[in-house]
Write a protein that holds these residues in place. Structure first.
Motif, PDB file in Angstrom:
ATOM      1  N   VAL A 344      -4.472  -5.523  -3.654  1.00  0.00           N
ATOM      2  CA  VAL A 344      -4.507  -4.850  -2.463  1.00  0.00           C
ATOM      3  C   VAL A 344      -2.898  -4.367  -2.243  1.00  0.00           C
ATOM      4  N   ALA A 345      -2.125  -5.313  -2.616  1.00  0.00           N
ATOM      5  CA  ALA A 345      -0.628  -5.169  -2.301  1.00  0.00           C
ATOM      6  C   ALA A 345      -0.033  -4.236  -3.312  1.00  0.00           C
ATOM      7  N   ILE A 346      -0.656  -4.181  -4.516  1.00  0.00           N
ATOM      8  CA  ILE A 346      -0.155  -3.205  -5.478  1.00  0.00           C
ATOM      9  C   ILE A 346      -0.586  -1.902  -5.169  1.00  0.00           C
ATOM     10  N   LEU A 347      -2.179  -1.769  -4.767  1.00  0.00           N
ATOM     11  CA  LEU A 347      -2.335  -0.317  -4.381  1.00  0.00           C
ATOM     12  C   LEU A 347      -1.734   0.149  -3.223  1.00  0.00           C
ATOM     13  N   SER A 348      -1.344  -0.541  -2.225  1.00  0.00           N
ATOM     14  CA  SER A 348      -0.685  -0.407  -0.966  1.00  0.00           C
ATOM     15  C   SER A 348       0.466   0.123  -1.315  1.00  0.00           C
ATOM     16  N   LEU A 349       1.187  -0.476  -2.164  1.00  0.00           N
ATOM     17  CA  LEU A 349       2.654  -0.212  -2.536  1.00  0.00           C
ATOM     18  C   LEU A 349       2.640   1.076  -3.301  1.00  0.00           C
ATOM     19  N   ILE A 350       1.784   1.359  -4.269  1.00  0.00           N
ATOM     20  CA  ILE A 350       1.767   2.478  -5.035  1.00  0.00           C
ATOM     21  C   ILE A 350       1.580   3.858  -4.124  1.00  0.00           C
ATOM     22  N   VAL A 351       0.525   3.616  -3.168  1.00  0.00           N
ATOM     23  CA  VAL A 351       0.351   4.811  -2.461  1.00  0.00           C
ATOM     24  C   VAL A 351       1.060   4.931  -1.192  1.00  0.00           C
ATOM     25  N   LEU A 352       1.648   3.910  -0.578  1.00  0.00           N
ATOM     26  CA  LEU A 352       2.373   3.958   0.822  1.00  0.00           C
ATOM     27  C   LEU A 352       3.730   3.885   0.723  1.00  0.00           C
ATOM     28  N   GLY A 353       4.204   3.103  -0.410  1.00  0.00           N
ATOM     29  CA  GLY A 353       5.540   2.889  -0.303  1.00  0.00           C
ATOM     30  C   GLY A 353       5.840   1.391  -0.169  1.00  0.00           C
ATOM     31  N   LEU A 354       7.222   0.894  -0.325  1.00  0.00           N
ATOM     32  CA  LEU A 354       7.466  -0.398  -0.212  1.00  0.00           C
ATOM     33  C   LEU A 354       7.432  -0.898   1.214  1.00  0.00           C
ATOM     34  N   ARG A 355       7.839  -0.306   2.316  1.00  0.00           N
ATOM     35  CA  ARG A 355       8.004  -0.924   3.660  1.00  0.00           C
ATOM     36  C   ARG A 355       6.719  -0.692   4.258  1.00  0.00           C
ATOM     37  N   PRO A 356       6.097   0.611   4.266  1.00  0.00           N
ATOM     38  CA  PRO A 356       4.535   0.538   4.677  1.00  0.00           C
ATOM     39  C   PRO A 356       3.653  -0.251   4.161  1.00  0.00           C
ATOM     40  N   ALA A 357       3.928  -0.470   2.787  1.00  0.00           N
ATOM     41  CA  ALA A 357       2.988  -1.609   1.954  1.00  0.00           C
ATOM     42  C   ALA A 357       3.407  -2.872   2.731  1.00  0.00           C
ATOM     43  N   LEU A 358       4.436  -3.297   2.963  1.00  0.00           N
ATOM     44  CA  LEU A 358       4.735  -4.641   3.401  1.00  0.00           C
ATOM     45  C   LEU A 358       4.107  -4.851   4.626  1.00  0.00           C
ATOM     46  N   VAL A 359       4.218  -3.772   5.714  1.00  0.00           N
ATOM     47  CA  VAL A 359       3.409  -3.858   6.827  1.00  0.00           C
ATOM     48  C   VAL A 359       1.942  -4.168   6.657  1.00  0.00           C
ATOM     49  N   VAL A 360       1.573  -3.390   5.728  1.00  0.00           N
ATOM     50  CA  VAL A 360      -0.147  -3.523   5.469  1.00  0.00           C
ATOM     51  C   VAL A 360      -0.466  -5.011   4.971  1.00  0.00           C
ATOM     52  N   VAL A 361       0.308  -5.298   4.077  1.00  0.00           N
ATOM     53  CA  VAL A 361       0.062  -6.613   3.196  1.00  0.00           C
ATOM     54  C   VAL A 361       0.246  -7.890   4.146  1.00  0.00           C
ATOM     55  N   ALA A 362       1.168  -7.551   4.993  1.00  0.00           N
ATOM     56  CA  ALA A 362       1.509  -8.721   5.903  1.00  0.00           C
ATOM     57  C   ALA A 362       0.366  -9.081   6.822  1.00  0.00           C
ATOM     58  N   ALA A 363      -0.512  -8.105   7.180  1.00  0.00           N
ATOM     59  CA  ALA A 363      -1.803  -8.261   7.992  1.00  0.00           C
ATOM     60  C   ALA A 363      -2.644  -9.054   7.235  1.00  0.00           C
ATOM     61  N   ILE A 364      -2.504  -9.305   5.897  1.00  0.00           N
ATOM     62  CA  ILE A 364      -3.555  -9.878   5.267  1.00  0.00           C
ATOM     63  C   ILE A 364      -3.706 -11.567   5.258  1.00  0.00           C
ATOM     64  N   PRO A 365      -2.231 -12.261   4.948  1.00  0.00           N
ATOM     65  CA  PRO A 365      -2.335 -13.692   5.218  1.00  0.00           C
ATOM     66  C   PRO A 365      -2.186 -13.982   6.652  1.00  0.00           C
ATOM     67  N   LEU A 366      -1.761 -13.277   7.405  1.00  0.00           N
ATOM     68  CA  LEU A 366      -1.617 -13.432   9.110  1.00  0.00           C
ATOM     69  C   LEU A 366      -3.188 -13.535   9.374  1.00  0.00           C
ATOM     70  N   SER A 367      -3.787 -12.355   9.182  1.00  0.00           N
ATOM     71  CA  SER A 367      -5.255 -12.417   9.618  1.00  0.00           C
ATOM     72  C   SER A 367      -6.159 -13.756   9.190  1.00  0.00           C
ATOM     73  N   ILE A 368      -5.735 -14.045   7.659  1.00  0.00           N
ATOM     74  CA  ILE A 368      -6.670 -15.151   7.314  1.00  0.00           C
ATOM     75  C   ILE A 368      -6.350 -16.432   7.805  1.00  0.00           C
ATOM     76  N   PHE A 369      -4.998 -16.809   8.042  1.00  0.00           N
ATOM     77  CA  PHE A 369      -4.435 -18.141   8.714  1.00  0.00           C
ATOM     78  C   PHE A 369      -4.978 -18.128   9.960  1.00  0.00           C
ATOM     79  N   ILE A 370      -4.905 -16.955  10.779  1.00  0.00           N
ATOM     80  CA  ILE A 370      -5.379 -16.999  12.371  1.00  0.00           C
ATOM     81  C   ILE A 370      -6.970 -17.211  12.194  1.00  0.00           C
ATOM     82  N   ALA A 371      -7.802 -16.457  11.275  1.00  0.00           N
ATOM     83  CA  ALA A 371      -9.153 -16.793  11.149  1.00  0.00           C
ATOM     84  C   ALA A 371      -9.413 -18.055  10.699  1.00  0.00           C
ATOM     85  N   ILE A 372      -8.700 -18.889  10.117  1.00  0.00           N
ATOM     86  CA  ILE A 372      -9.083 -20.112   9.436  1.00  0.00           C
ATOM     87  C   ILE A 372      -8.910 -21.083  10.593  1.00  0.00           C
TER      88      ILE A 372
END
Length: 1011
Positions: A344-372
């Motif tokens: 997911v991070a690679i796909l986001s990075l390729i399409v959105l670029g570095l900073r937007p991809a970081l914002v998108v990818v940051a949502a993943i571990p945060l969502s997972i830990f909050i959900a746990i």
């Protein structure tokens, strides 16, 4: 929606809130319960009654009928299943879903207590156990030794039991395969016959002397004394000193006419591990505990005991360790999760670029830990269902972040400042993101509402998905806009991949969209034809419930002919074990003769308890079906050549417990008719392609010895019938007369037997003497004759009605649904006797319950989704556009299952449910944006074309990231989860294409703006 604006303006509060939520998740991750499978209770109990030497028909009349009558009066009863055989009755009681398990167990205990005095006094064992999938052994140990005797093994087993039960997280420790020890009083039949002493006289003397009746107390002045009378036997010699009769000037003592020894009773259950004598200890984990912490505490006890207390001639070995499987499973799922995250991070990075991809990818571990953290608070642990919920959510939770980030970036490219772009971009899609998340959550509602075993088994998965989606929505509406406001000018530039996608949207896609909008009827016709074509594949795909469990272990059941002795069964078990051991994958073999192996899997209860049954628990060096299934096939072929026993090889299955994949229940009242029909049904099943291991317990006969008493002659001689029955039982299997307690406080039954026959023999009847009321002895054969008669070996009840259960397994390459339907089709042509009918059980019955419950809840979910869409669009027509995209998701799902060769299983149904949420989400974003364009004054066709063109990139990107998140799990080859992954991936690929074309076309017809 003002939430994004509030989050940006109160950024300090936002940071603190998420920091606390993530900390909660991190703490929960390390402390929450871990197990292999879901730990849950349901209202069910098993009653086991052992009454040795009682025929099945007598067990039914004397034991089963009174118990079933009492149980049948209980409230919320779902079903009663009973198995009746020689000397054993097992009654399984299940209650309706949602009832309190503890209360219902208490009801069962109360019902049994009410009729206990109506049951035979000869019952030696009556157990009532609560059925709980969580009540399964996490560790099976074996004390192994050929030199040690059973009393020594018992001493070490009980010491270990006490020490292990003190370990935190251990609920209990069960000891198995330990023979029952008893004090046998072996009477010399010829001596007592010569002295004219009857067995009744000996029994009365010993029972009277063994009785411990407190004497009470006596006062002497101001002091009070407790009075002790005869008390218990103090030693074996004291038993021998029991006076049986006074004859002339001397007493006849028990030692004069009998041998007295502490020894093993008649063998009923013995075990071996890899050929050596063994006693098993099974450790049951306390619900809610952490298996790795429990295992660590156990290991400390085992190491200490082995080093200090265990003699060299006794070895302590591990038969099964569930923590190894849990670790492998959890590690495998987290590997899939991490690999999906990277993709997911690679796909986001390729399409959105570095900073937007970081914002998108940051949502993943945060969502997972909050959900746990939330999952832990909801009372669910970390096991395969909750982890798979995280994997499913992985592909869904980035959707919201991508939509928000991409829209913010678009506003930045239009010249807005970072702060304004973050507020405008996130607010613009906030309602669409919220309603999309709600509809996705509602699509998982059926699994949450399922009120049956399958729903309970799967419960943690939809709970985890829902909580993770809510966490991702919270992040998308608060933290993502805040992070997006910090993007600065970095998001103004588009990446090369994004430019290519936009070029496709502006060129190729727009041309095809315009053509579709110009010829809408043709597009809808083609789409409908594709849907009908894919539905025609359904019979070829087949339907199943849960697949085989990928476990490194199998069971081999050995059923000897009725009437086989314990020694014959043991010899056959050793012969079968020798053949099984030759297989290269075999690691250990635990041999159980007389009973099934202790419970080591959540949906398998211990098997039969009879001397003509044995079970091998075989552990393997591999768990993959690609290696296990060929082994099972080879064993079935080789073991089928062994004559004199019915041998079946059992693989472990996922999901709620079933008797067997294929199960036909033959119901009626006349046992002769049921038995005859069961033989025909078994023959029909054996000739059905795909069937293997047909088992028909009711079709087996047994030969009994019937003592035909001449009642008139017995009455003339003054011999009560009860005296004859009691004497025969004493001579054959022994008669308990009391209890002997040794110096260590251990209690042993005092059993009266004949010394000439260590094991019951037919010749025993020649020496049995019966005492008359005048004190004389009369040979048994003067008042009775011994006749052979054939009777039914065992049968079952279902809801108090007599039943024969015929079961079978299914060969690899065949679906259970197809095989069952083929059997049923033949049974419908069968000439059924009057009063006899059949019902289908097994996997098909479970599947109908599961899918039936899912269908009911699905209707409710559809109405819920429709209500959300009506609120979103303020229209009853536009939601139909979104709904129309759902059937087209089925096209890709069915195609993917057909190509990959998987059946439409319960997990594939879950995949389709997930797919509904994703497809609806994409359609909502597209229709909502078109409505926004029209409110700004754009014409209908131009608005939907502009919306489709603008939303093309985020829709394609969310599709790619969802596929990327699921790809590792899908490619793992798991029989449980790969069908789900392929259903989602195939459905996404096709539905995304159709959504981008069909939804705009439908919008042309149904896109009337609300007033």
């Amino acid at each position: 929606m003002q939430l994004p604006q509030l989050a940006i303006r109160n950024h300090q509060f936002t940071w603190v809130m998420f920091l606390l939520l993530v900390l909660l998740g991190v703490v929960s991750f390390f402390t929450m319960p871990r197990s292999e499978d879901p730990q849950f209770d349901f209202s069910a109990a098993v009653i086991k009654v052992v009454n040795p030497g009682t025929t099945p028909l007598d067990m039914e009349k004397l034991v089963v009928d009174p118990l079933e009558a009492a149980l049948n009066e209980l409230d919320d009863l779902r079903e009663i299943k009973t198995s009746v055989e020689d000397g054993l009755a097992v009654i399984r009681v299940e209650f309706l879903y949602g009832t309190d398990a503890d209360d219902k167990y208490d009801d069962v205990v109360s019902a049994v207590s009410q009729v206990r005095d109506q049951l035979p006094a000869s019952i030696v064992d009556l157990d009532i156990d609560k059925i709980s999938p969580a009540d399964v052994s996490i560790l099976q140990l074996a004390l192994v030794s050929e030199q040690a005797d059973y009393p020594e093994l018992k001493k070490h087993a009980e010491t270990l039991e006490q020490k292990l039960e003190r370990v935190s997280g251990v609920k209990r420790v069960d000891i198995a395969a330990l023979p029952t020890l008893e004090v046998q009083i072996q009477v010399d039949q010829r001596k007592v016959n010569g002295l004219g002493i009857s067995l009744d006289e000996i029994q009365a003397a010993v029972a009277s002397a063994a009785q411990n009746l407190p004497g009470g107390h006596a006062n002497a002045g101001e002091r009070r004394f407790t009075v002790r009378t005869s008390g218990d036997y103090e030693s074996l010699d004291a038993i021998g000193d029991t006076a049986v009769r006074g004859q002339g000037q001397r007493l006849i003592y028990l030692r004069d006419i009998a041998q007295i020894s502490l020894t093993e009773s008649l063998p009923s259950y013995r075990a071996r591990l890899n050929g050596e004598k063994a006693v098993f200890l099974s450790v049951v984990q306390r619900k809610g505990s952490q298996i790795f912490q429990v295992r660590e505490g156990i290991q400390q006890v085992l190491d200490s005991y082995s080093d200090k207390r265990l003699p060299q001639h006794i070895a302590l070995k591990t038969v099964m360790d569930q923590s190894v499987s849990v670790e492998r499973q959890i590690d495998g799922f987290f590997d899939n999760l991490n690999q999906g995250l990277i993709l997911v991070a690679i796909l986001s990075l390729i399409v959105l670029g570095l900073r937007p991809a970081l914002v998108v990818v940051a949502a993943i571990p945060l969502s997972i830990f909050i959900a746990i953290g939330w999952v832990d608070l909801a009372g669910f642990g970390l096991q395969q269902m909750s982890i798979v919920g995280l994997v499913i959510a992985l592909g869904l939770l980035v959707d919201n972040a991508i939509v928000v980030v991409e829209n913010v970036a678009r506003h930045l490219r239009d010249g807005d400042s970072p702060g304004d772009a973050a507020i405008k971009g996130s607010s613009q899609v906030a309602w669409a993101v919220t309603s999309g998340t709600l509809t996705t959550v509602l699509s998982f509602l059926p699994m949450l509402l399922m009120q049956n075993g399958s729903g309970t088994f799967m419960r943690a998965m939809p709970v985890t998905v829902v909580l993770t989606l809510f966490a991702s929505l919270l992040i998308a509406l608060t933290l993502t806009p805040l992070l997006a406001s910090k993007l600065g000018t970095a998001a103004k530039t588009t990446t090369r991949s994004q430019k290519k996608l936009e070029a496709i949207a502006d060129g190729f896609y727009l041309r095809w969209l315009n053509r579709a909008l110009a010829k809408p009827k043709r597009v809808l016709g083609i789409s409908l034809a594709l849907l009908i074509g894919s539905l025609s594949l359904f019979p070829l795909i087949g339907v199943s419930l849960f697949p085989k469990a990928e476990k490194p272990m199998i069971l081999v059941n050995i059923d000897m002919p009725e009437g086989s002795g314990f020694e014959q069964t043991e010899a056959m078990a050793q012969r079968v074990e020798a053949l099984v051991r030759k297989q290269p994958l075999v690691v250990d073999i635990a041999q159980n003769v007389g009973r099934g192996n202790p419970r080591i899997y959540y949906n398998i209860m211990p098997s039969r308890q009879t001397v003509n049954f044995a079970q091998l628990f075989v552990t393997l060096s591999a768990h993959e079906l690609a290696q296990v299934e060929p082994l099972v096939s080879a064993l079935r072929d080789e073991l089928s050549l062994i004559a004199g026993a019915q041998i079946t090889v059992k693989e472990f299955l996922q999901g709620p417990p079933v008797e067997a994949p294929v199960e036909i229940r033959i119901m009626g009242e006349e046992l002769n008719d049921i038995q005859r029909v069961s033989l025909d049904v078994a023959s029909i099943m054996e000739q059905t392609p795909g069937v293997i291991g047909v088992d028909n317990p009711v079709g087996k006969y047994k030969v009994d010895l019937h003592v035909q008493i001449n009642r008139d002659k017995a009455a003339m001689l003054g011999i009560p019938l009860s005296t004859i029955d009691r004497t025969i039982r004493t001579a054959l299997v022994g008669l308990p007369m009391g209890v002997y307690r040794d110096d260590d406080g251990e209690e042993y039954n005092l059993v009266l037997r004949l010394s000439e026959y260590p094991r019951p023999e037919l010749a025993t009847f020649d020496d049995i003497q019966i005492a008359t009321t005048h004190g004389k002895l009369v040979p048994l054969l003067q008042v009775a004759s011994i006749e052979l008669e054939t009777s039914i070996a065992r049968f079952q009840h279902f809801d108090t009605e007599r039943m024969a259960r015929v079961t079978s397994d299914v060969l690899p390459g065949f679906t259970t649904e197809a095989v069952t339907n083929a059997v049923v089709e033949q049974l419908q042509q069968y000439a059924w006797p009057e009063g006899v009918h059949f019902t289908v059980g097994g996997e098909q019955a479970n599947r109908k319950k599961a899918f039936g419950g899912m269908a009911q809840a699905l209707i409710l979910a559809v109405f819920g989704i429709f209500a959300v869409l009506v609120l979103q669009f303020r229209s009853f027509v536009q939601p139909l556009i979104v709904f129309a995209a759902i059937p087209f998701a089925l096209i890709g799902a069915l195609l993917a299952l057909f190509i990959t060769g998987y059946t439409f299983s319960f997990t594939a149904f879950i995949g389709l449910t997930s797919l509904v949420g994703i497809v609806v989400n994409n359609s909502i974003i597209l229709v909502d944006y078109a409505n926004q364009m029209r409110r700004e004054g754009m014409e209908q066709l131009a608005a939907i074309a502009a919306a489709a063109q603008t939303r093309f990139v985020p829709i394609v990107l969310t599709t790619l990231t969802t596929i990327g998140g699921l790809l590792p799990l899908t490619l793992s080859g798991s029989s449980m989860w790969s069908p789900m992954g392929w259903a989602i991936i195939g459905g996404l690929l096709v539905s995304t294409l159709l959504t981008l074309i069909v939804v705009p076309v439908l919008y042309r017809f149904l896109g009337k703006m609300p007033e």
